[in-house]
Design a protein around this motif. Structure first.
Motif, PDB file in Angstrom:
ATOM      1  N   LYS A 256       0.587  -1.284  -0.141  1.00 60.52           N
ATOM      2  CA  LYS A 256      -0.048   0.071  -0.104  1.00 60.52           C
ATOM      3  C   LYS A 256       1.004   1.317   0.051  1.00 60.52           C
ATOM      4  CE  LYS A 256       0.050  -0.246   5.010  1.00 60.52           C
ATOM      5  NZ  LYS A 256       0.871  -1.350   4.977  1.00 60.52           N
ATOM      6  N   PHE A 257       0.259   2.455  -0.468  1.00 58.64           N
ATOM      7  CA  PHE A 257       0.773   3.540  -0.192  1.00 58.64           C
ATOM      8  C   PHE A 257      -0.102   4.174   0.928  1.00 58.64           C
ATOM      9  CE2 PHE A 257       2.687   5.285  -4.478  1.00 58.64           C
ATOM     10  CZ  PHE A 257       3.270   4.014  -4.568  1.00 58.64           C
TER      11      PHE A 257
ATOM     12  N   GLY B 174      -1.922   5.650   3.600  1.00 60.75           N
ATOM     13  CA  GLY B 174      -2.734   6.862   3.796  1.00 60.75           C
ATOM     14  C   GLY B 174      -3.297   7.341   2.335  1.00 60.75           C
ATOM     15  N   SER B 175      -2.895   6.749   1.263  1.00 58.88           N
ATOM     16  CA  SER B 175      -3.489   7.199  -0.060  1.00 58.88           C
ATOM     17  C   SER B 175      -4.111   5.999  -0.927  1.00 58.88           C
ATOM     18  CB  SER B 175      -2.163   7.577  -0.808  1.00 58.88           C
ATOM     19  OG  SER B 175      -1.692   8.910  -0.145  1.00 58.88           O
ATOM     20  N   LEU B 176      -3.284   4.944  -0.988  1.00 57.35           N
ATOM     21  CA  LEU B 176      -3.906   3.933  -1.663  1.00 57.35           C
ATOM     22  C   LEU B 176      -3.730   2.539  -1.328  1.00 57.35           C
ATOM     23  CD1 LEU B 176      -2.026   4.887  -5.015  1.00 57.35           C
ATOM     24  CD2 LEU B 176      -4.467   5.117  -4.739  1.00 57.35           C
ATOM     25  N   THR B 177      -4.542   1.702  -1.384  1.00 63.17           N
ATOM     26  CA  THR B 177      -4.329   0.497  -0.929  1.00 63.17           C
ATOM     27  C   THR B 177      -3.408  -0.495  -1.595  1.00 63.17           C
ATOM     28  OG1 THR B 177      -6.300  -0.633  -2.025  1.00 63.17           O
ATOM     29  CG2 THR B 177      -6.745   0.310   0.235  1.00 63.17           C
ATOM     30  N   ALA B 178      -2.872  -1.466  -1.442  1.00 65.74           N
ATOM     31  CA  ALA B 178      -2.028  -2.393  -2.408  1.00 65.74           C
ATOM     32  C   ALA B 178      -2.812  -2.794  -3.541  1.00 65.74           C
ATOM     33  CB  ALA B 178      -1.543  -3.623  -1.534  1.00 65.74           C
ATOM     34  N   VAL B 179      -4.313  -3.079  -3.588  1.00 61.76           N
ATOM     35  CA  VAL B 179      -4.965  -3.455  -4.725  1.00 61.76           C
ATOM     36  C   VAL B 179      -4.935  -2.316  -5.633  1.00 61.76           C
ATOM     37  CG1 VAL B 179      -7.092  -4.043  -5.310  1.00 61.76           C
ATOM     38  CG2 VAL B 179      -6.124  -5.212  -3.531  1.00 61.76           C
ATOM     39  N   GLN B 180      -5.339  -0.946  -4.907  1.00 58.87           N
ATOM     40  CA  GLN B 180      -5.537   0.225  -5.842  1.00 58.87           C
ATOM     41  C   GLN B 180      -4.096   0.479  -6.285  1.00 58.87           C
ATOM     42  OE1 GLN B 180      -6.694   2.785  -2.478  1.00 58.87           O
ATOM     43  NE2 GLN B 180      -9.055   2.554  -3.298  1.00 58.87           N
TER      44      GLN B 180
ATOM     45  N   GLY C  56      -3.044  -4.214   6.135  1.00 60.92           N
ATOM     46  CA  GLY C  56      -3.312  -4.330   4.655  1.00 60.92           C
ATOM     47  C   GLY C  56      -2.927  -6.117   4.426  1.00 60.92           C
ATOM     48  N   THR C  57      -2.750  -6.780   5.410  1.00 63.91           N
ATOM     49  CA  THR C  57      -2.354  -8.068   5.437  1.00 63.91           C
ATOM     50  C   THR C  57      -3.400  -8.926   4.803  1.00 63.91           C
ATOM     51  OG1 THR C  57      -0.381  -7.890   6.664  1.00 63.91           O
ATOM     52  CG2 THR C  57      -1.368 -10.229   6.621  1.00 63.91           C
ATOM     53  N   VAL C  58      -4.503  -8.787   5.768  1.00 65.58           N
ATOM     54  CA  VAL C  58      -5.766  -9.385   5.249  1.00 65.58           C
ATOM     55  C   VAL C  58      -6.328  -9.147   3.700  1.00 65.58           C
ATOM     56  CG1 VAL C  58      -8.056  -9.777   5.808  1.00 65.58           C
ATOM     57  CG2 VAL C  58      -6.462 -10.035   7.557  1.00 65.58           C
ATOM     58  N   ASP C  59      -6.281  -8.006   3.457  1.00 61.64           N
ATOM     59  CA  ASP C  59      -6.719  -7.571   2.111  1.00 61.64           C
ATOM     60  C   ASP C  59      -5.915  -8.052   1.190  1.00 61.64           C
ATOM     61  OD1 ASP C  59      -8.589  -5.778   3.096  1.00 61.64           O
ATOM     62  OD2 ASP C  59      -7.524  -3.980   3.115  1.00 61.64           O
TER      63      ASP C  59
ATOM     64  N   LEU D 263       9.238  -8.914 -15.844  1.00 59.91           N
ATOM     65  CA  LEU D 263       9.703  -7.624 -14.901  1.00 59.91           C
ATOM     66  C   LEU D 263       8.890  -7.588 -13.812  1.00 59.91           C
ATOM     67  CD1 LEU D 263      10.809  -4.714 -14.579  1.00 59.91           C
ATOM     68  CD2 LEU D 263       8.818  -3.795 -15.959  1.00 59.91           C
ATOM     69  N   VAL D 264       9.383  -7.312 -12.493  1.00 57.06           N
ATOM     70  CA  VAL D 264       8.491  -7.300 -11.278  1.00 57.06           C
ATOM     71  C   VAL D 264       8.582  -5.767 -11.129  1.00 57.06           C
ATOM     72  CG1 VAL D 264       8.427  -7.773  -8.807  1.00 57.06           C
ATOM     73  CG2 VAL D 264       9.170  -9.280 -10.668  1.00 57.06           C
ATOM     74  N   ILE D 265       7.329  -5.156 -10.807  1.00 58.48           N
ATOM     75  CA  ILE D 265       7.205  -3.706 -10.067  1.00 58.48           C
ATOM     76  C   ILE D 265       6.712  -3.943  -8.791  1.00 58.48           C
ATOM     77  CG2 ILE D 265       5.959  -1.609 -10.242  1.00 58.48           C
ATOM     78  CD1 ILE D 265       5.537  -2.182 -13.388  1.00 58.48           C
ATOM     79  N   THR D 266       7.533  -3.584  -7.758  1.00 55.00           N
ATOM     80  CA  THR D 266       7.308  -3.443  -6.210  1.00 55.00           C
ATOM     81  C   THR D 266       7.125  -2.094  -5.840  1.00 55.00           C
ATOM     82  OG1 THR D 266       7.721  -4.531  -4.274  1.00 55.00           O
ATOM     83  CG2 THR D 266       9.487  -3.731  -5.238  1.00 55.00           C
ATOM     84  N   GLY D 267       6.833  -1.877  -4.530  1.00 56.89           N
ATOM     85  CA  GLY D 267       6.795  -0.647  -4.127  1.00 56.89           C
ATOM     86  C   GLY D 267       6.059  -0.384  -3.014  1.00 56.89           C
ATOM     87  N   GLU D 268       6.018   0.795  -2.275  1.00 54.34           N
ATOM     88  CA  GLU D 268       5.300   1.199  -1.094  1.00 54.34           C
ATOM     89  C   GLU D 268       5.400   2.955  -1.139  1.00 54.34           C
ATOM     90  OE1 GLU D 268       6.975  -0.056   2.640  1.00 54.34           O
ATOM     91  OE2 GLU D 268       8.862   0.698   2.250  1.00 54.34           O
ATOM     92  N   GLY D 269       4.501   3.322  -0.148  1.00 50.97           N
ATOM     93  CA  GLY D 269       4.438   4.694  -0.039  1.00 50.97           C
ATOM     94  C   GLY D 269       5.754   5.535  -0.065  1.00 50.97           C
ATOM     95  N   SER D 270       6.577   5.157   0.802  1.00 49.93           N
ATOM     96  CA  SER D 270       7.933   5.783   1.089  1.00 49.93           C
ATOM     97  C   SER D 270       8.895   4.779   1.016  1.00 49.93           C
ATOM     98  CB  SER D 270       8.235   6.600   2.704  1.00 49.93           C
ATOM     99  OG  SER D 270       9.251   7.153   2.624  1.00 49.93           O
ATOM    100  N   LEU D 271       9.949   4.742   0.084  1.00 52.89           N
ATOM    101  CA  LEU D 271      11.218   3.948   0.128  1.00 52.89           C
ATOM    102  C   LEU D 271      12.468   4.665   0.756  1.00 52.89           C
ATOM    103  CD1 LEU D 271      11.390   2.676  -3.729  1.00 52.89           C
ATOM    104  CD2 LEU D 271      10.769   1.363  -1.707  1.00 52.89           C
TER     105      LEU D 271
END
Length: 380
Positions: free
Chosen positions: A13-14, A16-22, A51-54, A292-300
Motif C-alpha cells: 500500500k501507499f 494513507g493514499s492507496l491500498t495495495a490493490v489500488q 493490509g495483510t488480510v486485504d 519484470l517485477v514492479i514493487t513499491g510502497e508509499g515511502s522508499l
C-alpha cells in the motif's frame, strides 16, 4: 529491459493514499496506455501489518468477519482470511491504533483481548495453519489480553483478574495457563512481523514503540517494568511458561507491544512477515511467469531495507534473476542503495508532481502517469 512483455505488480500500500490493490490497478492502467498488449499479473503484498488480510483476500482467500473486543473493550467488526485450512490474521484488525477514536491513546490500558478472539475464531473455522501478522498495535500488554481470550487467567494478590492493558500487569501475582484452548497444540502458528525487538529493555516494545502509542517517559518506564514482571511471573506458570525468559529475549518478542511474546508462549514460530506472506500468497509461481517485477510502497527509505515488503519482493526476484523496478510516493534511497537491494530503478510520484500534498491527495492518477514512464522505459 526493453522487450519485456509480462509484468508482475507486487507492491504494498501507499499508506494513507492507496491500498495495495489500488496500487496494482493504477500501475496496470498506466502500463497499458503505453503497451496495450502487455500481460500484467497483480499480486498485492503486505508484510504482516495493516493490509495483510486485504492482500490475502486479493490472492483468493475468503474474508471472514467476526465481532471482537477493540483495544478499549468496545465491540468492533474485524476480518481475517481463510483458504484451505490456512488463516491469515492481522492483529491490528482487532487491537490496532486504527481502532482508537481520533486523537485518543491508551498506552497503559489498551488490550489485545480482541486479537485472541480472532485467533479463536480461526480455530472455530477449522484453521490448521495460522499466519499471525502483527504491527500497528495500540497495545503494550505483552499479549496478556490475547492469552486471556484463549483461556489463560492472570490474577492479583487477592485472586481477582488484573485490569486490562500493560499497566495492569504490575498487579500480577499469579498466572494460570492451564485453561489455554487445547486446539492450539494442533495448529501451526506463524508469527509474521517486520521487527525483531525483544520484549523489554532499551530496544524493547515500550522504549521503541511506546511513544507512538501515546506513552510518556513515565509510561514507558512503567510498561517496561510491568512487562518484565509479567515474564518473571510466567516462568512459574507450568510447562508453557517455563521458557518465558528465553522468549522475552527472543527477536520478535517485542513486536506489536509484546504480542510477539504472547504468541511465542502459544508455540508460534517467528518469521519475517514479508517472507511468510510471499509464501502464502503464491509469489514464487507468479514470479516464475514474469519478466519484470514492479514493487513499491508509499515511502522508499531506510526502513524499507529492514524487512519491508519491497525489500522482500526485490530479494526474491533478484534470486530468480528477474528485473525489478519500484514505485513510491517518496524516494529517500540513493541509486546505489537501491541497486544493492535488487531494485534497478525507483519511480517516485514526486518526480511527476513535486507538491507532496498533491501527491497524497491525487496519488492514483499520478501513479498512473508514473506507470506510463515505466512502460515507456521498460516495455517499448
Amino acid at each position: 529491459m526493453r522487450g519485456t512483455r509480462r509484468v508482475l505488480v507486487a507492491a504494498d500500500k501507499f499508506k494513507g493514499s492507496l491500498t495495495a490493490v489500488q496500487v496494482a490497478e493504477r500501475v496496470t492502467a498506466g502500463l497499458r496506455r503505453v503497451a496495450p498488449d502487455v500481460e500484467v499479473e497483480a499480486l498485492p503484498v503486505a508484510d504482516g501489518g495493516d493490509g495483510t488480510v486485504d492482500a490475502a483476500v486479493a490472492a483468493g482467500f475468503e474474508r471472514r468477519e467476526v465481532r471482537v473486543a477493540g483495544p478499549l473493550g468496545d465491540a468492533v467488526t474485524a476480518s481475517f482470511a481463510l483458504r484451505d485450512g490456512t488463516a491469515v490474521i492481522e492483529m491490528a484488525e482487532a487491537s490496532g491504533l486504527q481502532r482508537l477514536p481520533a486523537g485518543v491513546f491508551a498506552p497503559l490500558t489498551a488490550s489485545t483481548y480482541g486479537s485472541g478472539e480472532l485467533l479463536r475464531a480461526a480455530l472455530d473455522a477449522g484453521a490448521r495453519t495460522i499466519v499471525f501478522g502483527v504491527g500497528g498495535s495500540a497495545t503494550t500488554d505483552g499479549g496478556a489480553g490475547m492469552l486471556s481470550a484463549l483461556g489463560a487467567r492472570f490474577l492479583d494478590a487477592d485472586g481477582q483478574p488484573i485490569p486490562p492493558g500493560g499497566g495492569g500487569l504490575a498487579e500480577l501475582a499469579r498466572a494460570d495457563l492451564s485453561g489455554l484452548d487445547p486446539r492450539l497444540a494442533g495448529v501451526e502458528l506463524v508469527l509474521a512481523s517486520d521487527v525483531d525487538n525483544p520484549l523489554t529493555g532499551p530496544k524493547g516494545a515500550p522504549a521503541v514503540y511506546g511513544p507512538q502509542k501515546g506513552a510518556s517517559a513515565e509510561d514507558v518506564a512503567a510498561l517496561d517494568a510491568a512487562l518484565a514482571h509479567f515474564a518473571k511471573v510466567l516462568e512459574g506458570a507450568g510447562e508453557v511458561g517455563s521458557r518465558a525468559a528465553e522468549y522475552a529475549a527472543s527477536p520478535g518478542a517485542g513486536a506489536a507491544g509484546g504480542i510477539g511474546f504472547g504468541a511465542m508462549l502459544l508455540g508460534a514460530r517467528f518469521r519475517a512477515g514479508i517472507e511468510v506472506m510471499l509464501d502464502v500468497l503464491g509469489f514464487a509461481p507468479a514470479l516464475e511467469r514474469a519478466s519484470l517485477v514492479i514493487t513499491g510502497e508509499g515511502s522508499l527509505d531506510e526502513q524499507t531495507l529492514h524487512g519491508k515488503a519491497p525489500a522482500g519482493v526485490a530479494a526474491a526476484a533478484r534470486a530468480a534473476g528477474k528485473d525489478v523496478v519500484a514505485v513510491c510516493g517518496r524516494l529517500a534511497l540513493a541509486p546505489e542503495v537501491l541497486s544493492g537491494a535488487g531494485i534497478r530503478r525507483a519511480y517516485a510520484l514526486t518526480e511527476v508532481e513535486p507538491d507532496v500534498a498533491r501527491c497524497i491527495a491525487d496519488a492514483g492518477p499520478i501513479l498512473e502517469r508514473v506507470a506510463e514512464r515505466i512502460g515507456a522505459d521498460c516495455l517499448g
